[in-house]
Scaffold this active site. Structure first.
Site, PDB file in Angstrom:
ATOM      1  N   ARG A  13      24.577  -5.995   9.265  1.00  0.00           N
ATOM      2  CA  ARG A  13      24.977  -7.668   9.000  1.00  0.00           C
ATOM      3  C   ARG A  13      26.240  -7.839   8.213  1.00  0.00           C
ATOM      4  O   ARG A  13      26.624  -8.750   7.752  1.00  0.00           O
ATOM      5  CB  ARG A  13      23.798  -8.194   8.521  1.00  0.00           C
ATOM      6  N   ASP A  30      22.731 -10.511  12.126  1.00  0.00           N
ATOM      7  CA  ASP A  30      21.539 -10.569  11.319  1.00  0.00           C
ATOM      8  C   ASP A  30      20.336 -10.575  12.176  1.00  0.00           C
ATOM      9  O   ASP A  30      20.157 -11.415  12.908  1.00  0.00           O
ATOM     10  CB  ASP A  30      21.653 -11.891  10.331  1.00  0.00           C
ATOM     11  N   PHE A  31      19.184  -9.591  12.102  1.00  0.00           N
ATOM     12  CA  PHE A  31      18.231  -9.552  12.922  1.00  0.00           C
ATOM     13  C   PHE A  31      17.142 -10.632  12.759  1.00  0.00           C
ATOM     14  O   PHE A  31      16.148 -10.651  13.482  1.00  0.00           O
ATOM     15  CB  PHE A  31      17.652  -7.921  12.980  1.00  0.00           C
ATOM     16  N   LYS A  36       8.955   5.840  11.783  1.00  0.00           N
ATOM     17  CA  LYS A  36       7.711   5.397  11.050  1.00  0.00           C
ATOM     18  C   LYS A  36       7.906   4.737   9.696  1.00  0.00           C
ATOM     19  O   LYS A  36       8.975   4.746   9.494  1.00  0.00           O
ATOM     20  CB  LYS A  36       6.973   6.787  10.831  1.00  0.00           C
ATOM     21  N   HIS A  95       9.639  12.708  12.520  1.00  0.00           N
ATOM     22  CA  HIS A  95      10.654  13.631  12.621  1.00  0.00           C
ATOM     23  C   HIS A  95      10.107  15.237  12.697  1.00  0.00           C
ATOM     24  O   HIS A  95      10.708  16.074  12.960  1.00  0.00           O
ATOM     25  CB  HIS A  95      11.808  13.339  11.708  1.00  0.00           C
ATOM     26  N   LYS A 152      11.407  19.141  14.354  1.00  0.00           N
ATOM     27  CA  LYS A 152      11.752  20.453  13.776  1.00  0.00           C
ATOM     28  C   LYS A 152      11.462  21.741  14.609  1.00  0.00           C
ATOM     29  O   LYS A 152      10.418  21.803  15.252  1.00  0.00           O
ATOM     30  CB  LYS A 152      10.943  20.573  12.542  1.00  0.00           C
ATOM     31  N   ASP A 205       2.136   7.962   3.516  1.00  0.00           N
ATOM     32  CA  ASP A 205       3.454   8.393   3.769  1.00  0.00           C
ATOM     33  C   ASP A 205       3.705   9.705   4.541  1.00  0.00           C
ATOM     34  O   ASP A 205       4.512  10.042   5.493  1.00  0.00           O
ATOM     35  CB  ASP A 205       4.327   8.473   2.548  1.00  0.00           C
ATOM     36  N   HIS A 237       2.787  13.021   9.250  1.00  0.00           N
ATOM     37  CA  HIS A 237       3.513  14.413   9.495  1.00  0.00           C
ATOM     38  C   HIS A 237       2.016  15.564   9.311  1.00  0.00           C
ATOM     39  O   HIS A 237       2.167  16.573  10.321  1.00  0.00           O
ATOM     40  CB  HIS A 237       4.631  14.594   8.190  1.00  0.00           C
ATOM     41  N   LYS A 253       4.716  15.087  -4.102  1.00  0.00           N
ATOM     42  CA  LYS A 253       5.894  15.047  -4.623  1.00  0.00           C
ATOM     43  C   LYS A 253       6.011  15.712  -5.883  1.00  0.00           C
ATOM     44  O   LYS A 253       4.956  15.829  -6.402  1.00  0.00           O
ATOM     45  CB  LYS A 253       6.372  13.654  -4.754  1.00  0.00           C
TER      46      LYS A 253
END
Ligand code: NDP
Ligand code: BG6
Length: 482
Positions: A44, A87-88, A141, A171, A175, A228, A233, A334
């Site tokens: 945008r 602009d979507f 995702k 993703h 790999k 997440d 994954h 994390k």
């Protein structure tokens, strides 16, 4: 093959600059893109193509370091691009997309935007007659944030695209080493014949990250590590480890087998959750030699306390014939001590030990997905000695995928996934049923945590998570590999 156009929505975003455009550049550098390939970058910012490209080059150079394009390579790569300003959330802006499209060519729409824009983008593409020729859609995702919202997103997609035109990215499936799991399991007879409850004691899947939430507090705090990382994954890794041999490598065969595993996952309910789930959140600590803040002190944090988990460990069971009685210990977090993604296949002890003593050290298969990609198998052999007749020792057979290729670049997952989407191969993309069944299991687990009041245990940044995660496995007489 029909010529292909790639239309990237969200071309000014982080994912586009760090992953998508670098991956396309590598494919172009290796001459793997189809001839006559075109890219429409849509964002945008009201700027021209030259300004967009010079901003993009600077961001790609930061992301790619030594692999960044030279001037000549950049010239070559730039020729693929058009820049469209839209602009979507404004349907009228889609008319410029319609003008750019060519329905004699395949249109590959890639939505690198916040998920809240998936439905409006599909609606407006349809309203502006952009979905006429051969169209495919690629999505990032998360597909929803629970079962109900994923059904809504998938339902919207289904109004405009057939399932065979929808490419949902995880993703991890792109790999190289994750694909190697398929080769390991189904191209090696001796491995496959020892792959069940009669030989295997338990399986561990660890996806540990050193990074924190990298400025994504407002996204992450609504989501947490289970949604997440586990819902997608770790679930995909679990499926590839546990599934039956597919009939072939086509998408349908692989998806059919994966979805059976997700459906066979035993529901973790309020009665079992305390014994099966540990949640944690990092507190201030040390990571790669420097002091790092706790989760709620991260930049962008809006609160002094949060009940979002940055670590989760789960003891899961796949209720089918092959895996009866074999626990799957999953762990991801994390700000852990090391970045490591690995799968441990722990074999059972011998049924009868003729050697005594240390001979009954069971075999272990370690599949390292990142970093230092490779496979190790611990074996028992005789120690050379005249003093002891049959003294045994553990040896490691080491298959290092990098050996002899240290200077080769490992292709990024997005390179594989772009190539497959361009070629119409869905086998490394996730099907609707898998996503929805995975949400069903995760929703049940989260609800059980809530109903039972499962506490979030603090752990120091730079550690292996809360002590309770050790207890989760040690109470079964087992231990984490690292
Ligand atoms: P960003 O917020 O960095 O980028 C979002 C993009 O969408 C920007 O280009 C933004 O434009 C654009 N956008 C937002 N609203 C509009 C609008 N109304 N009209 C036009 N453009 C709009 O997000 P990410 O790149 O990080 O993530 C994109 C998607 O990928 C998300 O779904 C995310 O969950 C997913 N994802 C991201 C990963 C990552 O590593 N970044 C990893 C895995 C998934 P503007 O610049 O003008 O705001
Ligand atoms: C993303 C998650 O999907 O995967 C991130 O949103 C996470 O939180 C990332 O850091 C991990 O990917 P990789 O490839 O670095 O293991």
């Amino acid at each position: 093959m029909q010529p292909v156009d790639l239309i990237i929505f969200g071309a000014s975003g982080d994912l586009s600059a760090r992953k998508l455009f670098p991956a396309l550049f590598q494919l172009d550098r290796a001459n793997l893109l189809p001839t006559d390939f075109r890219i429409a970058a849509i964002a945008r910012d009201n700027i021209d193509l030259g300004t967009f490209l010079s901003k993009l080059r600077a961001r790609m150079s930061t992301a790619m370091g030594n692999n960044a394009p030279s001037d000549d390579e950049w010239q070559q790569y730039s020729r693929l691009f058009s820049y469209l300003n839209a602009d979507f959330s404004r349907p009228t802006d889609f008319s410029i997309i319609k003008t750019w499209l060519d329905d004699q060519r395949v249109s590959l729409f890639y939505l690198a935007t916040p998920p809240s824009l998936f439905a409006p983008i599909c609606d407006y593409l349809s309203q502006e007659n952009c979905l006429t020729g051969d169209c495919r859609i690629v999505l990032e995702k998360p597909i929803g944030e629970n079962l109900d919202s994923s059904i809504v997103v998938n339902g919207t997609l289904a109004q405009y695209f057939s399932e065979s035109s929808i490419y949902r990215i995880d993703h991890y499936l792109g790999k190289e080493t994750v694909q190697n799991l398929l080769a390991l399991r189904f191209a090696n007879r001796f491995i496959n014949s020892q792959w069940d409850q009669s030989c295997i004691d338990h399986i561990q899947i660890t996806v540990a990250e050193v990074i924190g939430i990298e400025g994504r507090w407002s996204y992450y705090d609504k989501v947490g590590q289970l949604r997440d990382m586990v819902q997608n994954h770790l679930m995909q890794l679990l499926c590839l480890v546990a599934m039956e041999p597919p009939n072939g490598l086509e998408a349908e065969s692989i998806r059919d087998e994966k979805v059976k595993i997700v459906k066979a996952l035993r529901c973790i309910d309020v009665k079992t959750v305390d014994d099966h789930v540990v949640r944690g959140q990092y507190a201030q600590g040390w990571s790669t030699g420097r002091s790092v803040p706790g989760y709620t002190e991260e930049s962008g944090s809006e609160r002094n306390s949060s009940d979002t988990e940055t670590f989760v460990a789960i003891k899961a069971h796949v209720d089918n014939w092959r895996w009866a009685g074999v626990p799957f210990y999953l762990r991801t977090g994390k700000r852990m001590a090391e970045k490591v993604t690995e799968i441990i296949i722990q074999y059972k002890e011998l049924p009868h030990n003729i050697f005594g003593g240390g001979a009954n050290l069971p075999n272990k298969l370690i599949i390292r997905l990142q970093p230092n990609e490779g496979i190790e198998m611990t074996m028992v052999s005789k120690r050379q000695s005249l003093k002891e007749k049959l003294a045994l020792q553990t040896h490691t057979l080491n298959l290092d995928f990098r050996e002899g290729h240290q200077n080769d670049r490992i292709p990024d997952a997005y390179e594989r996934l772009f190539l497959d989407a361009i070629n119409g191969d869905q086998s490394l993309f996730v099907g609707r049923e898998e996503i929805e069944e995975s949400w069903r299991w995760c929703d049940g687990l989260l609800q059980a945590c809530k109903d039972q009041g499962v506490e979030i245990k603090p752990y120091h940044a730079g550690s292996w998570g809360p002590a309770k995660a050790e207890i989760l496995i040690e109470k079964d007489g087992r231990s984490w590999h690292v």
